[in-house]
Design a protein around this motif. Structure first.
Motif, PDB file in Angstrom:
ATOM      1  N   TYR A   1       0.823  -1.209   0.000  1.00  0.00           N
ATOM      2  CA  TYR A   1       0.000   0.000   0.000  1.00  0.00           C
ATOM      3  C   TYR A   1       0.859   1.262   0.000  1.00  0.00           C
ATOM      4  CZ  TYR A   1      -3.843  -3.167   1.118  1.00  0.00           C
ATOM      5  OH  TYR A   1      -4.760  -4.183   1.085  1.00  0.00           O
ATOM      6  N   THR A   2       0.356   2.299  -0.654  1.00  0.00           N
ATOM      7  CA  THR A   2       1.049   3.581  -0.695  1.00  0.00           C
ATOM      8  C   THR A   2       0.814   4.335   0.608  1.00  0.00           C
ATOM      9  OG1 THR A   2      -0.814   4.813  -1.620  1.00  0.00           O
ATOM     10  CG2 THR A   2       0.623   3.655  -3.176  1.00  0.00           C
ATOM     11  N   LYS A   3       1.548   5.417   0.788  1.00  0.00           N
ATOM     12  CA  LYS A   3       1.437   6.204   2.020  1.00  0.00           C
ATOM     13  C   LYS A   3       0.055   6.830   2.167  1.00  0.00           C
ATOM     14  CE  LYS A   3       4.057   9.844   2.123  1.00  0.00           C
ATOM     15  NZ  LYS A   3       5.258  10.693   1.982  1.00  0.00           N
ATOM     16  N   THR A   4      -0.676   6.996   1.064  1.00  0.00           N
ATOM     17  CA  THR A   4      -2.026   7.570   1.145  1.00  0.00           C
ATOM     18  C   THR A   4      -3.072   6.522   1.507  1.00  0.00           C
ATOM     19  OG1 THR A   4      -2.455   7.234  -1.213  1.00  0.00           O
ATOM     20  CG2 THR A   4      -1.431   9.322  -0.560  1.00  0.00           C
ATOM     21  N   GLU A   5      -2.660   5.275   1.643  1.00  0.00           N
ATOM     22  CA  GLU A   5      -3.595   4.172   1.936  1.00  0.00           C
ATOM     23  C   GLU A   5      -3.283   3.473   3.257  1.00  0.00           C
ATOM     24  OE1 GLU A   5      -3.696   3.076  -2.860  1.00  0.00           O
ATOM     25  OE2 GLU A   5      -2.573   1.857  -1.431  1.00  0.00           O
ATOM     26  N   LEU A   6      -2.167   3.837   3.876  1.00  0.00           N
ATOM     27  CA  LEU A   6      -1.639   3.018   4.966  1.00  0.00           C
ATOM     28  C   LEU A   6      -2.415   3.127   6.270  1.00  0.00           C
ATOM     29  CD1 LEU A   6       0.605   1.040   5.683  1.00  0.00           C
ATOM     30  CD2 LEU A   6       2.042   2.990   6.331  1.00  0.00           C
ATOM     31  N   ALA A   7      -2.819   4.331   6.653  1.00  0.00           N
ATOM     32  CA  ALA A   7      -3.459   4.513   7.959  1.00  0.00           C
ATOM     33  C   ALA A   7      -4.722   3.679   8.083  1.00  0.00           C
ATOM     34  CB  ALA A   7      -3.771   5.986   8.199  1.00  0.00           C
ATOM     35  N   LEU A   8      -5.525   3.643   7.029  1.00  0.00           N
ATOM     36  CA  LEU A   8      -6.761   2.869   7.081  1.00  0.00           C
ATOM     37  C   LEU A   8      -6.468   1.386   7.227  1.00  0.00           C
ATOM     38  CD1 LEU A   8      -9.826   2.754   6.891  1.00  0.00           C
ATOM     39  CD2 LEU A   8      -9.605   2.650   4.396  1.00  0.00           C
ATOM     40  N   ARG A   9      -5.427   0.906   6.534  1.00  0.00           N
ATOM     41  CA  ARG A   9      -5.115  -0.533   6.613  1.00  0.00           C
ATOM     42  C   ARG A   9      -4.572  -0.899   7.982  1.00  0.00           C
ATOM     43  NH1 ARG A   9      -6.696   1.929   2.006  1.00  0.00           N
ATOM     44  NH2 ARG A   9      -7.810   0.321   0.826  1.00  0.00           N
TER      45      ARG A   9
ATOM     46  N   ALA B   1      -9.042   7.451  10.109  1.00  0.00           N
ATOM     47  CA  ALA B   1      -7.945   6.953   9.287  1.00  0.00           C
ATOM     48  C   ALA B   1      -8.213   7.215   7.818  1.00  0.00           C
ATOM     49  CB  ALA B   1      -7.745   5.460   9.538  1.00  0.00           C
ATOM     50  N   ARG B   2      -9.458   7.050   7.405  1.00  0.00           N
ATOM     51  CA  ARG B   2      -9.804   7.330   6.003  1.00  0.00           C
ATOM     52  C   ARG B   2      -9.610   8.816   5.695  1.00  0.00           C
ATOM     53  NH1 ARG B   2     -12.537   4.824   1.935  1.00  0.00           N
ATOM     54  NH2 ARG B   2     -12.990   3.024   3.251  1.00  0.00           N
ATOM     55  N   LEU B   3     -10.051   9.688   6.621  1.00  0.00           N
ATOM     56  CA  LEU B   3      -9.853  11.125   6.425  1.00  0.00           C
ATOM     57  C   LEU B   3      -8.369  11.473   6.416  1.00  0.00           C
ATOM     58  CD1 LEU B   3     -12.608  12.706   8.722  1.00  0.00           C
ATOM     59  CD2 LEU B   3     -12.511  12.751   6.223  1.00  0.00           C
ATOM     60  N   SER B   4      -7.631  10.853   7.319  1.00  0.00           N
ATOM     61  CA  SER B   4      -6.199  11.126   7.409  1.00  0.00           C
ATOM     62  C   SER B   4      -5.477  10.705   6.141  1.00  0.00           C
ATOM     63  CB  SER B   4      -5.610  10.382   8.617  1.00  0.00           C
ATOM     64  OG  SER B   4      -4.216  10.573   8.708  1.00  0.00           O
ATOM     65  N   ASP B   5      -5.830   9.558   5.595  1.00  0.00           N
ATOM     66  CA  ASP B   5      -5.241   9.121   4.331  1.00  0.00           C
ATOM     67  C   ASP B   5      -5.599  10.078   3.199  1.00  0.00           C
ATOM     68  OD1 ASP B   5      -3.820   6.908   5.160  1.00  0.00           O
ATOM     69  OD2 ASP B   5      -5.418   5.480   4.740  1.00  0.00           O
ATOM     70  N   SER B   6      -6.848  10.520   3.194  1.00  0.00           N
ATOM     71  CA  SER B   6      -7.317  11.393   2.126  1.00  0.00           C
ATOM     72  C   SER B   6      -6.616  12.748   2.173  1.00  0.00           C
ATOM     73  CB  SER B   6      -8.827  11.584   2.231  1.00  0.00           C
ATOM     74  OG  SER B   6      -9.297  12.507   1.273  1.00  0.00           O
ATOM     75  N   HIS B   7      -6.481  13.301   3.377  1.00  0.00           N
ATOM     76  CA  HIS B   7      -5.879  14.629   3.530  1.00  0.00           C
ATOM     77  C   HIS B   7      -4.371  14.572   3.718  1.00  0.00           C
ATOM     78  CE1 HIS B   7     -10.033  15.809   5.368  1.00  0.00           C
ATOM     79  NE2 HIS B   7     -10.066  15.783   4.048  1.00  0.00           N
ATOM     80  N   GLN B   8      -3.834  13.373   3.963  1.00  0.00           N
ATOM     81  CA  GLN B   8      -2.417  13.197   4.299  1.00  0.00           C
ATOM     82  C   GLN B   8      -2.013  14.096   5.463  1.00  0.00           C
ATOM     83  OE1 GLN B   8       0.353  10.904   3.094  1.00  0.00           O
ATOM     84  NE2 GLN B   8      -1.708  10.066   3.243  1.00  0.00           N
ATOM     85  N   ARG B   9      -2.828  14.042   6.510  1.00  0.00           N
ATOM     86  CA  ARG B   9      -2.571  14.759   7.754  1.00  0.00           C
ATOM     87  C   ARG B   9      -2.622  13.751   8.890  1.00  0.00           C
ATOM     88  NH1 ARG B   9      -1.173  17.801   4.560  1.00  0.00           N
ATOM     89  NH2 ARG B   9      -1.719  19.998   4.236  1.00  0.00           N
TER      90      ARG B   9
ATOM     91  N   LEU C   1       1.494   5.136  14.083  1.00  0.00           N
ATOM     92  CA  LEU C   1       2.077   3.923  13.514  1.00  0.00           C
ATOM     93  C   LEU C   1       2.021   3.938  11.990  1.00  0.00           C
ATOM     94  CD1 LEU C   1       0.662   1.295  16.023  1.00  0.00           C
ATOM     95  CD2 LEU C   1       2.965   2.256  15.945  1.00  0.00           C
ATOM     96  N   ALA C   2       1.210   4.829  11.417  1.00  0.00           N
ATOM     97  CA  ALA C   2       1.236   5.069   9.971  1.00  0.00           C
ATOM     98  C   ALA C   2       2.077   6.297   9.650  1.00  0.00           C
ATOM     99  CB  ALA C   2      -0.183   5.260   9.444  1.00  0.00           C
ATOM    100  N   TRP C   3       2.126   7.240  10.575  1.00  0.00           N
ATOM    101  CA  TRP C   3       2.846   8.503  10.360  1.00  0.00           C
ATOM    102  C   TRP C   3       4.351   8.271  10.214  1.00  0.00           C
ATOM    103  CZ3 TRP C   3       2.632  13.128  14.361  1.00  0.00           C
ATOM    104  CH2 TRP C   3       3.061  14.296  13.747  1.00  0.00           C
ATOM    105  N   LEU C   4       4.932   7.498  11.111  1.00  0.00           N
ATOM    106  CA  LEU C   4       6.377   7.257  11.061  1.00  0.00           C
ATOM    107  C   LEU C   4       6.798   6.508   9.791  1.00  0.00           C
ATOM    108  CD1 LEU C   4       9.196   7.385  12.214  1.00  0.00           C
ATOM    109  CD2 LEU C   4       8.637   5.463  13.721  1.00  0.00           C
ATOM    110  N   PRO C   5       6.139   5.397   9.415  1.00  0.00           N
ATOM    111  CA  PRO C   5       6.512   4.750   8.142  1.00  0.00           C
ATOM    112  C   PRO C   5       6.341   5.661   6.930  1.00  0.00           C
ATOM    113  CG  PRO C   5       5.194   3.263   9.481  1.00  0.00           C
ATOM    114  CD  PRO C   5       5.136   4.604  10.153  1.00  0.00           C
TER     115      PRO C   5
END
Length: 505
Positions: A176-184, A344-352, A399-403
Motif C-alpha cells: 500500500y502507498t502512504k495515502t492508503e496506509l493509515a486505514l489498513r 484513518a480514512r480522512l487522514s489518508d485522504s488529507h495526508q494529515r 504507527l502510519a505517520w512514522l513509516p
C-alpha cells in the motif's frame, strides 16, 4: 477481474519497477486496491485478532467486589471468576503479576530484531512460523504444572509474538502507498477492538468447562483459544503473499502495476527497497524517531491501561453483574474502532497525521478528567466513551505517520520496531496502575493515564511543528546546498534527507 490500465508502465531503472505513465486510469488502481484488500486485510486481521485473544486469555483472580482484578491480567477477562491458576501452580504474593509482566522482557527484546529479518526470511515463511510457534506455546501453557514452567512459557510467548504487529505494519507498506496506509493499519486496531469486545465473553463461556476431565477452567481457556492460532499459522503459509511481484492472486499485469504504483512515491529506488545497515544506523541517529518512540510510550500507557482495566472500571462504577459488565464494554470498543476507521480514512485522504492525533488525544484526556471527577456512575461511564473515541486514533495514526516519513526500507523497519518497542514497554507498567485497593475511583490509574496521554500529545505536537518547519525550509530552497553536484539518482537515494522530500505532517 479488474480491467487493464489504458497506458503502459515499466522499469525505469532508478524507480525500481516504474516508468512514466500517461493518462493512467484511476478506476483501475481503485479496483486493484480493492483486490489487495480482499486478499490481504482478512488474513492480517485474523492474525492480530488471534494474537490479542491469546494474550487476553491469561485469567486473573477476582477483586474484592467479586469481579476480576485487572491488574493481574492482560485485557479481557475483567469480570471472570477465579479459575484456580494460583492454587494449581502454588503461586503466592505478587507472582501472578510477575507472570503477566515477564512476557514483555522478551517481547521488547525481540521486536526490533524480528522486524529486521522479516524480508530476509520472507513474510510468508516468517509470519507463519511465528504464528504457529506462539499458538503452540499458548496452547501448551494450559498444560503447565509448575510456576517456573509458566514463566518459561510466558518468556517464549513474548519472544515469538514480538514481531507480529511490527511485522504486519511493515508488511502492509509492501503493498500500500502512504495515502492508503493509515486505514489498513486501522483494520488491525479494529480486530484488536473486536478481541477486546468478545474475548471476555468467550473466556467467560469457556470457563464453565471448569472441572471437565479434571482440568481447571483456566487450562481450557488457554488450550481452546490457542489451537485456532496453530491452524491459522498453517493456512497463512499457503495464502500469504510475500510481495506484489509474486502475489498469487494478481495477474502478471496487476503484479507489474502494483510494483509500479509504489515506485511513483518520492525517493522510491531499487536500493531504497533493500535492507542496508546504514539505514538502520540512520534510524537510531534521527531525533524524530526517538520522539515518536517516546510519544508511543505515552499513548500505549492509555491503550494497555484502558483495554486491561475497562471491565474493572465499569464494574466499580456501577455494581453491575459480570455478564452486564462484559456487555457494557462492547459499545466502548465498538465506538473506538469505528472512530478510528473513519478518521484513518480522512487522514489518508488529507495526508494529515499530526493534527488528528493531537485532537483525539485531547478527547481522551477529557475522558480521563470525567473519570477523575466526583460524578455519577452514568457520567463516569460516559467518560469511558470519551477515552475510547480518542484511544485508537491517538495510538494508531502515529504507527502510519512514522513509516510514511521513512521511505528507505531499512530505516522504516528499524524505526517502526523501536517505536513499538518503546510503546509496548508501557505494558510492563500497566499491571500496577489499577490495584484493587484503589477501587472504586482508581484515581492513580486515571491520573497517570491522563498525564501520559498529554505527554504523548506533546511529543506529536513537537513532531508536527518540526515537520512543517522542515517542509517550509525545503520549499524555500534552504537545503538545496545539500545536493549540489549530485545526480538525480544520488538525490533520490538520500531518502527523507533529500531536500526534495516532503514529510507527511
Amino acid at each position: 477481474m479488474a480491467e487493464k490500465p489504458s497506458t503502459t508502465f515499466g522499469d525505469s531503472g532508478s524507480g525500481g519497477g516504474g516508468g512514466e505513465v500517461l493518462n493512467m486510469d484511476p478506476s483501475y488502481e481503485k479496483k486493484l486496491v480493492r483486490k489487495l484488500d480482499r486478499n490481504i486485510i482478512p488474513v492480517v486481521m485474523v492474525l492480530y485478532l488471534l494474537s490479542f485473544l491469546d494474550r487476553l486469555a491469561f485469567p486473573s483472580p477476582p477483586t474484592k467486589n467479586g469481579g476480576s482484578n485487572g491488574a493481574k491480567k492482560r485485557v479481557n477477562i475483567g469480570s471472570a471468576r477465579l479459575y484456580h491458576m494460583e492454587r494449581d501452580l502454588g503461586m503466592v504474593g505478587n507472582q501472578y503479576q510477575l507472570a503477566v509482566s515477564i512476557l514483555f522482557v522478551t517481547y521488547l527484546a525481540f521486536e526490533i530484531p524480528g522486524n529486521l529479518v522479516l524480508k530476509k526470511f520472507t513474510p510468508r515463511y516468517y509470519i507463519s512460523f511465528i504464528t504457529i510457534s506462539w499458538g503452540i506455546i499458548a496452547t501448551l501453557t494450559g498444560t503447565v504444572r509448575s510456576y517456573s514452567s509458566l514463566l518459561a512459557c510466558r518468556l517464549l510467548l513474548g519472544a515469538v509474538e514480538a514481531s507480529l504487529f511490527p511485522g504486519l505494519a511493515i508488511y502492509l507498506t509492501l503493498f500500500y502507498t502512504k495515502t492508503e496506509l493509515a486505514l489498513r493499519i486501522g483494520y488491525l486496531f479494529a480486530s484488536a477492538a473486536l478481541a477486546g469486545a468478545t474475548g471476555g465473553l468467550l473466556a467467560y463461556a469457556i470457563g464453565f468447562m471448569d472441572g471437565i476431565s479434571g482440568q481447571s477452567g483456566w487450562r481450557w481457556i488457554l488450550i481452546i483459544e490457542g489451537i485456532p492460532t496453530v491452524l491459522m499459522g498453517i493456512i497463512t503459509f499457503f495464502i500469504l503473499a510475500d510481495n506484489p511481484e509474486t502475489a498469487w492472486f494478481l495477474t502478471p499485469t496487476e503484479q507489474a502495476f502494483s510494483t509500479f504504483r509504489l515506485s511513483r512515491e518520492a525517493e522510491s529506488t531499487l536500493s531504497a527497497k533493500r535492507f542496508h545497515w546504514a539505514d538502520v544506523r540512520a534510524c537510531f541517529g534521527d531525533w524524530k524517531v526517538w520522539v515518536f518512540a517516546a510519544g508511543q510510550f505515552g499513548q500505549d500507557t492509555m491503550l494497555y491501561g484502558y483495554s486491561t482495566f475497562l471491565p474493572t472500571i465499569i464494574k466499580s462504577i456501577g455494581g453491575w453483574s459480570n455478564a452486564q459488565v462484559q456487555a457494557l464494554t462492547v459499545p466502548c470498543y465498538a465506538l473506538g474502532a469505528i472512530t478510528y476507521l473513519l478518521i484513518a480514512r480522512l487522514s489518508d485522504s488529507h495526508q494529515r497525521r499530526g493534527l488528528y492525533t493531537i485532537l483525539f488525544s485531547l478527547i481522551s484526556i477529557l475522558g480521563y478528567a470525567v473519570l477523575l471527577s466526583p460524578a455519577s456512575s452514568g457520567v463516569h461511564y460516559f467518560g469511558c466513551f470519551l477515552v475510547a473515541i480518542g484511544l485508537y486514533v491517538a495510538v494508531g495514526l502515529p504507527l502510519a505517520w512514522l513509516p510514511n516519513n521513512s521511505p528507505r526500507y531499512g530505516k522504516r523497519t528499524a524505526a517502526t520496531g523501536m517505536q513499538l518497542t518503546c510503546g509496548n514497554a508501557a505494558g510492563v507498567m500497566a499491571p500496577f496502575l489499577f490495584p484493587t485497593h484503589d477501587e472504586p475511583r482508581f484515581v492513580k490509574g486515571h491520573a497517570v493515564s491522563l498525564s501520559m496521554v498529554a505527554f504523548g500529545a506533546g511529543c506529536y505536537a513537537v513532531l508536527w511543528w518540526a515537520y512543517r518547519g522542515i517542509n517550509r525550509a525545503r520549499e524555500r530552497g534552504r537545503e538545496d546546498w545539500r545536493v549540489e553536484g549530485l545526480t538525480e539518482e544520488e538525490i533520490r537515494e538520500l531518502g527523507d534527507e533529500s531536500p526534495k522530500y516532503r514529510y507527511t505532517v
